[in-house]
Design a protein around this motif. Structure first.
Motif, PDB file in Angstrom:
ATOM      1  N   TYR A  86       0.904  -1.331   0.040  1.00  0.00           N
ATOM      2  CA  TYR A  86      -0.095  -0.051  -0.021  1.00  0.00           C
ATOM      3  C   TYR A  86       0.843   1.278  -0.111  1.00  0.00           C
ATOM      4  O   TYR A  86       2.048   1.400   0.631  1.00  0.00           O
ATOM      5  CB  TYR A  86      -0.901  -0.195   1.314  1.00  0.00           C
ATOM      6  N   PRO A  87       0.423   2.374  -0.758  1.00  0.00           N
ATOM      7  CA  PRO A  87       1.124   3.658  -0.881  1.00  0.00           C
ATOM      8  C   PRO A  87       1.120   4.336   0.561  1.00  0.00           C
ATOM      9  O   PRO A  87       0.808   5.664   0.546  1.00  0.00           O
ATOM     10  CB  PRO A  87       0.661   4.332  -1.930  1.00  0.00           C
ATOM     11  N   ILE A  88       1.849   3.772   1.650  1.00  0.00           N
ATOM     12  CA  ILE A  88       1.358   4.424   3.069  1.00  0.00           C
ATOM     13  C   ILE A  88       2.951   4.438   3.596  1.00  0.00           C
ATOM     14  O   ILE A  88       3.561   3.078   3.828  1.00  0.00           O
ATOM     15  CB  ILE A  88       0.457   4.039   3.826  1.00  0.00           C
ATOM     16  N   ILE A  89       3.136   5.512   4.246  1.00  0.00           N
ATOM     17  CA  ILE A  89       4.363   5.559   5.195  1.00  0.00           C
ATOM     18  C   ILE A  89       3.874   5.753   6.285  1.00  0.00           C
ATOM     19  O   ILE A  89       3.007   7.026   6.617  1.00  0.00           O
ATOM     20  CB  ILE A  89       5.636   6.454   4.733  1.00  0.00           C
ATOM     21  N   GLN A  90       4.050   5.020   7.415  1.00  0.00           N
ATOM     22  CA  GLN A  90       3.972   5.334   8.733  1.00  0.00           C
ATOM     23  C   GLN A  90       4.811   6.419   9.364  1.00  0.00           C
ATOM     24  O   GLN A  90       6.047   6.029   9.364  1.00  0.00           O
ATOM     25  CB  GLN A  90       3.918   4.041   9.866  1.00  0.00           C
ATOM     26  N   ALA A  91       4.459   7.719   9.461  1.00  0.00           N
ATOM     27  CA  ALA A  91       5.261   8.744   9.761  1.00  0.00           C
ATOM     28  C   ALA A  91       6.031   8.685  10.916  1.00  0.00           C
ATOM     29  O   ALA A  91       5.514   8.264  12.101  1.00  0.00           O
ATOM     30  CB  ALA A  91       4.440  10.120   9.841  1.00  0.00           C
ATOM     31  N   PRO A  92       7.442   9.334  10.927  1.00  0.00           N
ATOM     32  CA  PRO A  92       8.167   9.283  12.019  1.00  0.00           C
ATOM     33  C   PRO A  92       7.572  10.157  13.156  1.00  0.00           C
ATOM     34  O   PRO A  92       7.455  11.417  12.537  1.00  0.00           O
ATOM     35  CB  PRO A  92       9.689   9.787  11.600  1.00  0.00           C
ATOM     36  N   MET A  93       7.594   9.755  14.238  1.00  0.00           N
ATOM     37  CA  MET A  93       6.756  10.727  15.124  1.00  0.00           C
ATOM     38  C   MET A  93       7.630  10.736  16.616  1.00  0.00           C
ATOM     39  O   MET A  93       8.052   9.744  17.156  1.00  0.00           O
ATOM     40  CB  MET A  93       5.410  10.478  15.541  1.00  0.00           C
ATOM     41  N   PHE A  94       8.044  11.838  17.081  1.00  0.00           N
ATOM     42  CA  PHE A  94       9.294  12.060  17.884  1.00  0.00           C
ATOM     43  C   PHE A  94       8.390  11.448  19.365  1.00  0.00           C
ATOM     44  O   PHE A  94       7.300  11.813  19.667  1.00  0.00           O
ATOM     45  CB  PHE A  94       9.258  13.417  18.383  1.00  0.00           C
ATOM     46  N   LEU A  95       9.157  10.479  19.917  1.00  0.00           N
ATOM     47  CA  LEU A  95       8.687   9.791  21.183  1.00  0.00           C
ATOM     48  C   LEU A  95       8.001   8.837  20.627  1.00  0.00           C
ATOM     49  O   LEU A  95       7.602   7.786  21.787  1.00  0.00           O
ATOM     50  CB  LEU A  95       8.061  10.894  22.302  1.00  0.00           C
ATOM     51  N   VAL A  96       6.944   8.672  19.790  1.00  0.00           N
ATOM     52  CA  VAL A  96       5.988   7.882  19.647  1.00  0.00           C
ATOM     53  C   VAL A  96       6.369   6.620  18.904  1.00  0.00           C
ATOM     54  O   VAL A  96       6.174   5.509  19.548  1.00  0.00           O
ATOM     55  CB  VAL A  96       4.745   8.384  18.752  1.00  0.00           C
ATOM     56  N   SER A  97       7.036   6.840  17.798  1.00  0.00           N
ATOM     57  CA  SER A  97       7.662   5.612  16.766  1.00  0.00           C
ATOM     58  C   SER A  97       8.551   4.890  17.497  1.00  0.00           C
ATOM     59  O   SER A  97       9.264   5.279  18.404  1.00  0.00           O
ATOM     60  CB  SER A  97       7.846   6.113  15.482  1.00  0.00           C
TER      61      SER A  97
END
Length: 315
Positions: free
Chosen positions: A13-24
């Motif tokens: 699928y054309p999706i990137i799980q975005a980089p999130m400070f503290l979360v990822s």
């Protein structure tokens, strides 16, 4: 769905799980790969280079066909660990790097030398053209519905302009909380999307239950801009504590920002203070609730496993 992004990263699928400070974290990205999308982690989520190296090794061991992983690098002077982080990532290897807040030239040069693709955050055509000329593999169009540091143009306007003017793929970042939103971004000319806020309320996210539940309880109308985290406007949930401290820089910060020699140091200090406050709120229960999120939490109705969030985004 086959797009330039799915072909670039060999994902379903054309999706990137975005980089999130503290979360990822590794668990989130592993589940993202298992579900057929790409996942990304900010290198700053790791305090030491050794911890970053361990995460890279774990993700390489967890990688499956149809999934992909990468790391986000802050490439300006505020990130004193930048050069070391880039060295570790290039030594260990990953599928892609996302650059933010600075020139990606050195990152592109070193990453391409070891076969790593580089995607660059951009908010306008001028900078998008610059990163294209430097050899970026894709531009991430950060629009005015993104969480955290966002752009000024709407998803339709920014994606439409960049997709017409650039020869590299455009990935739309911001405003995606359901499949209909993804379909809209593709119709504007995007080759894929970067999705962050809907994954905060996931079982695997490395933040408190209070932060996750806030993404369920609050909605798009509760997202406001604040200058109190990094000195640059950033989206947060309008909690009682945020209302109490206000959203504008202090008068002394405004005064010092007018001095060219002092401006960058003021921003570095504000960034450091803000990140520590954000970390405390994200990692343990505290009345100082500064929770970063974007308006796409409007679609978040419960805390779910990452795989179920991806199913909602793709079906």
């Amino acid at each position: 769905m086959t797009t330039k992004l799915t072909q670039l990263l060999n994902i379903k699928y054309p999706i990137i799980q975005a980089p999130m400070f503290l979360v990822s974290n590794v668990a989130m990205v592993t589940e993202a790969m298992n579900a057929g999308i790409a996942g990304c982690i900010p290198a700053l989520n790791y305090r030491t280079f050794d911890e970053l190296r361990v995460a890279l090794k774990e993700l390489k061991a967890n990688k499956v066909d149809g999934g992909s992983f990468g790391f986000n690098l802050i490439v300006n002077k505020s990130n004193i660990k930048y050069k070391g982080q880039l060295e570790v990532i290039c030594e260990e290897g990953c599928d892609f790097i996302i650059t933010s807040l600075g020139s990606p030239e050195e990152t592109i040069r070193q990453a391409h030398a070891v076969g790593i693709k580089v995607f660059c955050d951009v908010t306008d055509l001028k900078f998008a053209k610059k990163v294209e000329n430097l050899g970026a593999d894709a531009a991430i169009a950060v629009n005015n519905e993104a969480g955290g540091h966002r752009g000024k143009l709407s998803p339709e306007d920014l994606t439409g302009i960049l997709s017409k003017e650039l020869s590299i793929p455009v990935i739309s970042a911001g405003g995606v909380g359901c499949k209909a939103d993804i379909d809209d971004m593709i119709s504007y000319g995007a080759s894929g999307v970067s999705v962050g806020s809907p994954f905060i309320a996931s079982l695997e996210a490395g933040v408190t239950e209070e932060y996750k539940q806030a993404c369920v309880d609050y909605g798009a109308e509760d997202i406001i801009m604040t200058e109190r985290i990094s000195g640059t406007p950033c989206t947060v949930i309008n909690t009682p504590y945020v209302q109490k401290i206000g959203t504008k820089s202090t008068w002394i910060e405004n005064l010092l920002n007018k001095n060219r020699k002092l401006k960058k140091w003021v921003k570095m200090v504000r960034f450091s203070i803000g990140m520590k406050a954000t970390e405390k709120a994200a990692k343990k229960a505290t009345y100082k609730t500064v929770w970063v999120a974007g308006p796409s939490i409007e679609h978040t109705k419960e805390i779910l496993p990452v795989k179920d969030i991806i199913t909602k985004l793709t079906n």
